[in-house]
Design a protein around this motif. Structure first.
Motif, PDB file in Angstrom:
ATOM      1  N   UNK A   1       0.833  -1.196   0.000  1.00 34.83           N
ATOM      2  CA  UNK A   1       0.000   0.000   0.000  1.00 34.83           C
ATOM      3  C   UNK A   1       0.869   1.248   0.000  1.00 34.83           C
ATOM      4  N   UNK A   2       1.969   1.227   0.700  1.00 34.28           N
ATOM      5  CA  UNK A   2       2.859   2.391   0.720  1.00 34.28           C
ATOM      6  C   UNK A   2       3.409   2.680  -0.667  1.00 34.28           C
ATOM      7  N   UNK A   3       3.659   1.613  -1.436  1.00 33.90           N
ATOM      8  CA  UNK A   3       4.159   1.806  -2.801  1.00 33.90           C
ATOM      9  C   UNK A   3       3.151   2.568  -3.649  1.00 33.90           C
ATOM     10  N   UNK A   4       1.869   2.195  -3.555  1.00 36.68           N
ATOM     11  CA  UNK A   4       0.847   2.856  -4.370  1.00 36.68           C
ATOM     12  C   UNK A   4       0.637   4.299  -3.933  1.00 36.68           C
ATOM     13  N   UNK A   5       0.652   4.544  -2.630  1.00 37.20           N
ATOM     14  CA  UNK A   5       0.495   5.916  -2.162  1.00 37.20           C
ATOM     15  C   UNK A   5       1.665   6.782  -2.592  1.00 37.20           C
ATOM     16  N   UNK A   6       2.869   6.226  -2.539  1.00 42.28           N
ATOM     17  CA  UNK A   6       4.035   6.975  -2.996  1.00 42.28           C
ATOM     18  C   UNK A   6       3.972   7.218  -4.499  1.00 42.28           C
ATOM     19  N   UNK A   7       3.499   6.209  -5.233  1.00 39.35           N
ATOM     20  CA  UNK A   7       3.392   6.366  -6.681  1.00 39.35           C
ATOM     21  C   UNK A   7       2.348   7.410  -7.054  1.00 39.35           C
ATOM     22  N   UNK A   8       1.227   7.407  -6.345  1.00 39.58           N
ATOM     23  CA  UNK A   8       0.153   8.341  -6.665  1.00 39.58           C
ATOM     24  C   UNK A   8       0.488   9.775  -6.250  1.00 39.58           C
ATOM     25  N   UNK A  10       3.503  10.848  -4.669  1.00 41.91           N
ATOM     26  CA  UNK A  10       4.906  11.174  -4.481  1.00 41.91           C
ATOM     27  C   UNK A  10       5.445  12.109  -5.544  1.00 41.91           C
ATOM     28  N   UNK A  11       5.007  11.904  -6.781  1.00 42.43           N
ATOM     29  CA  UNK A  11       5.502  12.763  -7.862  1.00 42.43           C
ATOM     30  C   UNK A  11       4.430  12.911  -8.937  1.00 42.43           C
ATOM     31  N   UNK A  12       4.626  13.860  -9.819  1.00 38.20           N
ATOM     32  CA  UNK A  12       3.617  14.155 -10.845  1.00 38.20           C
ATOM     33  C   UNK A  12       3.576  13.073 -11.912  1.00 38.20           C
ATOM     34  N   UNK A  13       4.689  12.409 -12.164  1.00 39.02           N
ATOM     35  CA  UNK A  13       4.724  11.384 -13.208  1.00 39.02           C
ATOM     36  C   UNK A  13       3.867  10.186 -12.815  1.00 39.02           C
ATOM     37  N   UNK A  14       3.957   9.748 -11.578  1.00 39.56           N
ATOM     38  CA  UNK A  14       3.137   8.631 -11.116  1.00 39.56           C
ATOM     39  C   UNK A  14       1.661   8.962 -11.147  1.00 39.56           C
ATOM     40  N   UNK A  15       1.306  10.163 -10.719  1.00 39.72           N
ATOM     41  CA  UNK A  15      -0.093  10.571 -10.719  1.00 39.72           C
ATOM     42  C   UNK A  15      -0.638  10.655 -12.132  1.00 39.72           C
ATOM     43  N   UNK A  16       0.121  11.246 -13.049  1.00 38.61           N
ATOM     44  CA  UNK A  16      -0.370  11.353 -14.427  1.00 38.61           C
ATOM     45  C   UNK A  16      -0.445   9.985 -15.089  1.00 38.61           C
ATOM     46  N   UNK A  17       0.450   9.071 -14.742  1.00 41.70           N
ATOM     47  CA  UNK A  17       0.377   7.713 -15.275  1.00 41.70           C
ATOM     48  C   UNK A  17      -0.901   7.022 -14.812  1.00 41.70           C
ATOM     49  N   UNK A  18      -1.224   7.160 -13.541  1.00 42.29           N
ATOM     50  CA  UNK A  18      -2.438   6.533 -13.035  1.00 42.29           C
ATOM     51  C   UNK A  18      -3.678   7.173 -13.656  1.00 42.29           C
TER      52      UNK A  18
END
Length: 45
Positions: A1-8, A10-18
């Protein structure tokens, strides 16, 4: 779960990917549902 929260969040690239993945899944679902609806409601020729 920490991985997904960090991905979402943590940075703009992860959020835009999701966002892209979710929008793509939504479009596929919409067009698939629309196709099934059109097939079910079409009149035989």
């Amino acid at each position: 779960m920490d991985f997904w929260l960090d991905l979402l969040f943590g940075n703009a690239v992860g959020l835009s990917s999701m966002i892209v993945i979710i929008c793509t899944f939504g479009l596929i679902s919409f067009f698939g549902g629309y196709f099934v609806y059109k097939v079910m409601t079409s009149k035989p020729q």
